[in-house]
Design a protein around this motif. Sequence first.
Motif, PDB file in Angstrom:
ATOM      1  N   ILE A 156       0.862  -1.183   0.000  1.00  0.00           N
ATOM      2  CA  ILE A 156       0.000   0.000   0.000  1.00  0.00           C
ATOM      3  C   ILE A 156       0.899   1.235   0.000  1.00  0.00           C
ATOM      4  O   ILE A 156       0.442   2.350  -0.160  1.00  0.00           O
ATOM      5  CB  ILE A 156      -0.912  -0.001   1.254  1.00  0.00           C
ATOM      6  N   ILE A 209      -0.847  -4.303   5.461  1.00  0.00           N
ATOM      7  CA  ILE A 209      -1.666  -3.139   5.107  1.00  0.00           C
ATOM      8  C   ILE A 209      -1.431  -2.017   6.115  1.00  0.00           C
ATOM      9  O   ILE A 209      -1.293  -0.849   5.747  1.00  0.00           O
ATOM     10  CB  ILE A 209      -3.147  -3.539   5.025  1.00  0.00           C
ATOM     11  N   VAL A 213      -0.031   1.677   5.104  1.00  0.00           N
ATOM     12  CA  VAL A 213      -0.780   2.905   5.392  1.00  0.00           C
ATOM     13  C   VAL A 213       0.059   3.848   6.247  1.00  0.00           C
ATOM     14  O   VAL A 213       0.179   5.044   5.964  1.00  0.00           O
ATOM     15  CB  VAL A 213      -2.107   2.564   6.111  1.00  0.00           C
ATOM     16  N   VAL A 217       1.945   7.824   5.647  1.00  0.00           N
ATOM     17  CA  VAL A 217       1.864   8.977   6.542  1.00  0.00           C
ATOM     18  C   VAL A 217       3.263   9.418   6.962  1.00  0.00           C
ATOM     19  O   VAL A 217       3.581  10.607   6.973  1.00  0.00           O
ATOM     20  CB  VAL A 217       1.016   8.638   7.785  1.00  0.00           C
ATOM     21  N   GLY A 345       0.403  13.486  -4.890  1.00  0.00           N
ATOM     22  CA  GLY A 345      -1.042  13.702  -4.956  1.00  0.00           C
ATOM     23  C   GLY A 345      -1.930  12.479  -5.098  1.00  0.00           C
ATOM     24  O   GLY A 345      -2.871  12.489  -5.873  1.00  0.00           O
ATOM     25  N   GLY A 346      -1.630  11.420  -4.373  1.00  0.00           N
ATOM     26  CA  GLY A 346      -2.515  10.254  -4.402  1.00  0.00           C
ATOM     27  C   GLY A 346      -2.318   9.343  -5.600  1.00  0.00           C
ATOM     28  O   GLY A 346      -3.078   8.405  -5.793  1.00  0.00           O
ATOM     29  N   PHE A 349      -2.012   5.607  -5.060  1.00  0.00           N
ATOM     30  CA  PHE A 349      -3.227   4.822  -4.894  1.00  0.00           C
ATOM     31  C   PHE A 349      -3.834   4.481  -6.254  1.00  0.00           C
ATOM     32  O   PHE A 349      -4.424   3.415  -6.422  1.00  0.00           O
ATOM     33  CB  PHE A 349      -4.232   5.565  -4.019  1.00  0.00           C
ATOM     34  N   LEU A 352      -1.946   1.624  -7.433  1.00  0.00           N
ATOM     35  CA  LEU A 352      -2.462   0.415  -6.785  1.00  0.00           C
ATOM     36  C   LEU A 352      -3.691  -0.083  -7.536  1.00  0.00           C
ATOM     37  O   LEU A 352      -3.859  -1.291  -7.762  1.00  0.00           O
ATOM     38  CB  LEU A 352      -2.820   0.760  -5.337  1.00  0.00           C
ATOM     39  N   ALA A 353      -4.540   0.857  -7.925  1.00  0.00           N
ATOM     40  CA  ALA A 353      -5.729   0.488  -8.694  1.00  0.00           C
ATOM     41  C   ALA A 353      -5.322  -0.133 -10.028  1.00  0.00           C
ATOM     42  O   ALA A 353      -5.940  -1.095 -10.480  1.00  0.00           O
ATOM     43  CB  ALA A 353      -6.601   1.714  -8.925  1.00  0.00           C
ATOM     44  N   ILE A 356      -4.460  -3.783  -9.740  1.00  0.00           N
ATOM     45  CA  ILE A 356      -5.618  -4.674  -9.665  1.00  0.00           C
ATOM     46  C   ILE A 356      -6.343  -4.732 -11.007  1.00  0.00           C
ATOM     47  O   ILE A 356      -6.690  -5.801 -11.496  1.00  0.00           O
ATOM     48  CB  ILE A 356      -6.568  -4.189  -8.568  1.00  0.00           C
ATOM     49  N   MET A 396     -13.154  11.326 -11.348  1.00  0.00           N
ATOM     50  CA  MET A 396     -13.610  10.171 -10.579  1.00  0.00           C
ATOM     51  C   MET A 396     -13.405   8.855 -11.331  1.00  0.00           C
ATOM     52  O   MET A 396     -13.395   7.788 -10.745  1.00  0.00           O
ATOM     53  CB  MET A 396     -15.114  10.339 -10.354  1.00  0.00           C
ATOM     54  N   TYR A 399     -11.194   5.781 -10.393  1.00  0.00           N
ATOM     55  CA  TYR A 399     -11.609   5.126  -9.149  1.00  0.00           C
ATOM     56  C   TYR A 399     -12.870   4.307  -9.366  1.00  0.00           C
ATOM     57  O   TYR A 399     -13.002   3.193  -8.855  1.00  0.00           O
ATOM     58  CB  TYR A 399     -11.809   6.178  -8.063  1.00  0.00           C
ATOM     59  N   LEU A 400     -13.806   4.853 -10.128  1.00  0.00           N
ATOM     60  CA  LEU A 400     -15.033   4.107 -10.407  1.00  0.00           C
ATOM     61  C   LEU A 400     -14.721   2.847 -11.211  1.00  0.00           C
ATOM     62  O   LEU A 400     -15.235   1.763 -10.915  1.00  0.00           O
ATOM     63  CB  LEU A 400     -16.021   4.990 -11.180  1.00  0.00           C
ATOM     64  N   THR A 402     -12.013   1.188 -11.189  1.00  0.00           N
ATOM     65  CA  THR A 402     -11.399   0.205 -10.302  1.00  0.00           C
ATOM     66  C   THR A 402     -12.435  -0.477  -9.426  1.00  0.00           C
ATOM     67  O   THR A 402     -12.375  -1.679  -9.189  1.00  0.00           O
ATOM     68  CB  THR A 402     -10.345   0.884  -9.423  1.00  0.00           C
ATOM     69  N   ILE A 403     -13.394   0.299  -8.938  1.00  0.00           N
ATOM     70  CA  ILE A 403     -14.444  -0.305  -8.114  1.00  0.00           C
ATOM     71  C   ILE A 403     -15.178  -1.365  -8.929  1.00  0.00           C
ATOM     72  O   ILE A 403     -15.394  -2.492  -8.461  1.00  0.00           O
ATOM     73  CB  ILE A 403     -15.426   0.771  -7.601  1.00  0.00           C
TER      74      ILE A 403
ATOM     75  N   LEU B 194     -11.549  -1.083  -2.141  1.00  0.00           N
ATOM     76  CA  LEU B 194     -12.836  -0.398  -2.296  1.00  0.00           C
ATOM     77  C   LEU B 194     -12.870   0.911  -1.512  1.00  0.00           C
ATOM     78  O   LEU B 194     -13.260   1.950  -2.037  1.00  0.00           O
ATOM     79  CB  LEU B 194     -13.974  -1.302  -1.812  1.00  0.00           C
ATOM     80  N   MET B 197     -10.783   3.680  -3.012  1.00  0.00           N
ATOM     81  CA  MET B 197     -11.414   4.251  -4.198  1.00  0.00           C
ATOM     82  C   MET B 197     -12.630   5.097  -3.813  1.00  0.00           C
ATOM     83  O   MET B 197     -12.864   6.165  -4.364  1.00  0.00           O
ATOM     84  CB  MET B 197     -11.844   3.136  -5.161  1.00  0.00           C
ATOM     85  N   TYR B 200     -11.817   8.674  -2.840  1.00  0.00           N
ATOM     86  CA  TYR B 200     -11.631   9.637  -3.926  1.00  0.00           C
ATOM     87  C   TYR B 200     -12.970  10.009  -4.559  1.00  0.00           C
ATOM     88  O   TYR B 200     -13.204  11.171  -4.902  1.00  0.00           O
ATOM     89  CB  TYR B 200     -10.667   9.080  -4.976  1.00  0.00           C
ATOM     90  N   VAL B 201     -13.830   9.004  -4.729  1.00  0.00           N
ATOM     91  CA  VAL B 201     -15.137   9.289  -5.320  1.00  0.00           C
ATOM     92  C   VAL B 201     -15.874  10.308  -4.441  1.00  0.00           C
ATOM     93  O   VAL B 201     -16.450  11.282  -4.940  1.00  0.00           O
ATOM     94  CB  VAL B 201     -15.954   7.993  -5.480  1.00  0.00           C
ATOM     95  N   TYR B 204     -14.352  13.878  -4.863  1.00  0.00           N
ATOM     96  CA  TYR B 204     -14.730  14.556  -6.105  1.00  0.00           C
ATOM     97  C   TYR B 204     -16.217  14.878  -6.125  1.00  0.00           C
ATOM     98  O   TYR B 204     -16.636  15.888  -6.693  1.00  0.00           O
ATOM     99  CB  TYR B 204     -14.326  13.721  -7.324  1.00  0.00           C
TER     100      TYR B 204
END
Lengths: 426, 410
Positions: A156, A209, A213, A217, A345-346, A349, A352-353, A356, A396, A399-400, A402-403, B194, B197, B200-201, B204
């Motif tokens: 992570i 994990i 995480v 930080v 800036g993320g 992550f 990481l997506a 997967i 978005m 991320y969507l 990936t979900i 999940l 993600m 972030y959703v 935004y």
Amino acid sequence: MTTTTSAALQPSISLLPSKKTPIVLSVIALITLISFGFLGSSQAANFSLSTNTDAFKIPDLVFPGMATNIVFGVLLLAVAGYSWWLRSKGRTLPTYAVVLCAVLFVLGFLIWVVSGANINSISLASLLAGAVVLAVPLVFGSLSGVLCERAGVVNIAIEGQLLGGAFTAAIVASITKNAFAGLIAAGIAGALVSLVLALFAIKYLVNQIIVGVVLNVLVSGITGFLFTTVMQEDPELFNSPAHLPVIAIPGLSAIPVLGPILFKQSVIGYLMYLAVFLVWFGLFKTRWGLRVRAVGEHPKAADTLGIKVNATRFWNVTLGGIIAGIGGSFFTLVAIDSFTKEISGGRGFIALAAVIFGRWNPIGAFAAALLFGFADNLQVILTIIGTPVPSQFMAMMPYLVTIFAVAGLVGRSRGPAAAGEPYVKE
Amino acid sequence: MSEQTIGQPPAGDKPVAPPEGKNSNNELFRKITQGPGLVSVLGVFVALVIGGLLVAVTDKKVIETAGYVFARPSDFFTQLWRAGTESYVALFNGSIYNSAQGFSPFLETLTVSTPLICAGLGVALAFRAGMFNIGAQGQIIIGATMAGYVGFAWHLPLVLHLLLVVLFGLLGGALWGGLVGLLKARTGAHEVILTIMFNYVALYLLDFLMNTTAFRRPGETNPISPILDANATFPVLTGSRLHLGFVMAILLTVLVAWMLKRSTLGFEFRAVGHNPEAARTAGVNVARTTILAMAFAGALAGAAGVAQVAGTEKVLTVGVAGSLGFDAITVALLGRSTPWGTFFAGLLFGAFRAGAVNMQISTGTPIDIVLVVQSLIVLFIAAPPLVKSIFGMNPKKRVRKTETIKAGAK
């Protein structure tokens, strides 16, 4: 009597393939037909493929917005109907057909957006070239994730590795006035983050994990602290890194569309292609890769065969850190002039997506990272040309997607079996 | 059974068989000195020392005196000690007590702790049900968004309005968390991915909403909402920013403690957390438990959003959640996922946060040092063998030492 009981107990079990693919296909077909087609703008969308520096010109692609999307919608509906019919016969749609549908949908979306915008023209060449540039750190980050997870360590901390690499590259390239020294230092910094991950995850058996995480930080804190106390005290000395030049290969870089993507990159950009190939080749074509994957899938069996499980994991995590650190240096040595707080800036992550979404395969992760880079760049360009879609929804998208991917709505993605589980020799 | 130790090695911390000839007194002594309590305290201590060193080595005067450290070492060490400690003194002055303001900084600590405790409880509850809720951030955002909207868009009488604000905040968080639980239960997707993600959703989504006329304050170009109705905000203790939300945090802690220890649902959470297969065999509906656990966890994080929007900030902005969601993870880890442990961990990190503001003003030490100390604390507490080996308490090594002494004596 017995048959009825068992049927009542297990009503949901059927021998037919999953309904997911036909349902998803039907939905996107209807969206294309109705929203993009009938409700879309009738203006034409113009995609230019060539730029002024190209060796030869390709004419612009012009699509009438509404008509094209009605055609696309009908095509997609036909494929969706076909997949329902296939399902009733107990078969599924081949993968290439699904991919083709996805491409049609994205293209339809692009045409819809551009034809409805204030300016009905975008440069496809710069859209794609920009997408690759934005994808570079994502690709490196996702390769790090693939290497770690294939060996059974959940990473992570990609975000931390990228950030650490970016910071170290900036400070070293500033002091030495040498961008390559910064590049090497970034690799070392990424490896250091990895070493902490490996130490806690492998030696002290702390949940991977949690370590990941917390490491994010920690790196964010340390780089933020040093940014304020060291870099901002003397930006001239500590935060004006030498930059890596963009090297255009003469001739080849003038090929329209492909030229800038493949032959007009910084050293890190070329390294990216090399790294993707090497990691793929290493993992799937060499003995080393077979061992790594064995460790990630079934460490006990691997151990029985004499493979040193924890040593393999340790080296893989370290290698992953080096790669992600180099990816992080892209921020400060190529993309942006100097280091700022949370410069990554993320994106760790998103990487990481990509791991997967790319199903733990270097090539897949590369493709996923490119897709996310594309979505990212599209958002920027769409904001400029002024579209009806709010930019936040474009942002978005990765991320969507990936979900949807992890929820198995777009095919099942399953990681290495032993990822996240520490191995203790009995 | 009741004390699930997240982050502690399952096998690495095995009690080592005591060397022969140990009497029970020694056994008891070792339990006290090497139990989780002392190790936790030592872990915090080591983290503070490392943080202090980091501050010291970047201090200008320390670097200056280091130039002639061999000529006048006392200068160097005096400066080292001053730089390392003055930040912590400022931190203490800003969070607990100082001679000018008395204990009023402590009220600020309580204010800052309130959302940390609520969100930390959310993370802890999910931990106990065997899930990593990295999504507190998103749940806080959605909770705050719904609570905030009810707070500034509706105009209702006293008490009722605040109750609805709280309710909708909890509901928003529960929705966002429950959605993750639902996806996990139905598709087997991993909740870590999940929740990341969904964070972030949510971010935004809020960013989008803040740019719509329904959410943006009239006549304002920046994405900032109207101020919440007076009826919709928590009553504030005069002379401070401390609001009734802190009482809500205490009540939630009591509730979660009761729930985990005494209720059937809490028992099911813990059963699934320990071993989902065994729980299934025993008749627990694992899917339902997963969804409910994430929904409750989300609701608790939503409460943190309520505390922010209806207590501290009184207005909805894109940055309403700050980094609370990630701090909440460290709070829950430090609290070892027990409700009261989380409560006190929230107080400690709240004190860090509150004091850091004063520290930055008076000594110029950046707030980021708090992140460093915070994450080091969690790392050290998660790895007791590391802390033990730093202080030479590692039982294995001691056994080996005594053995070599014996061997030498022979």
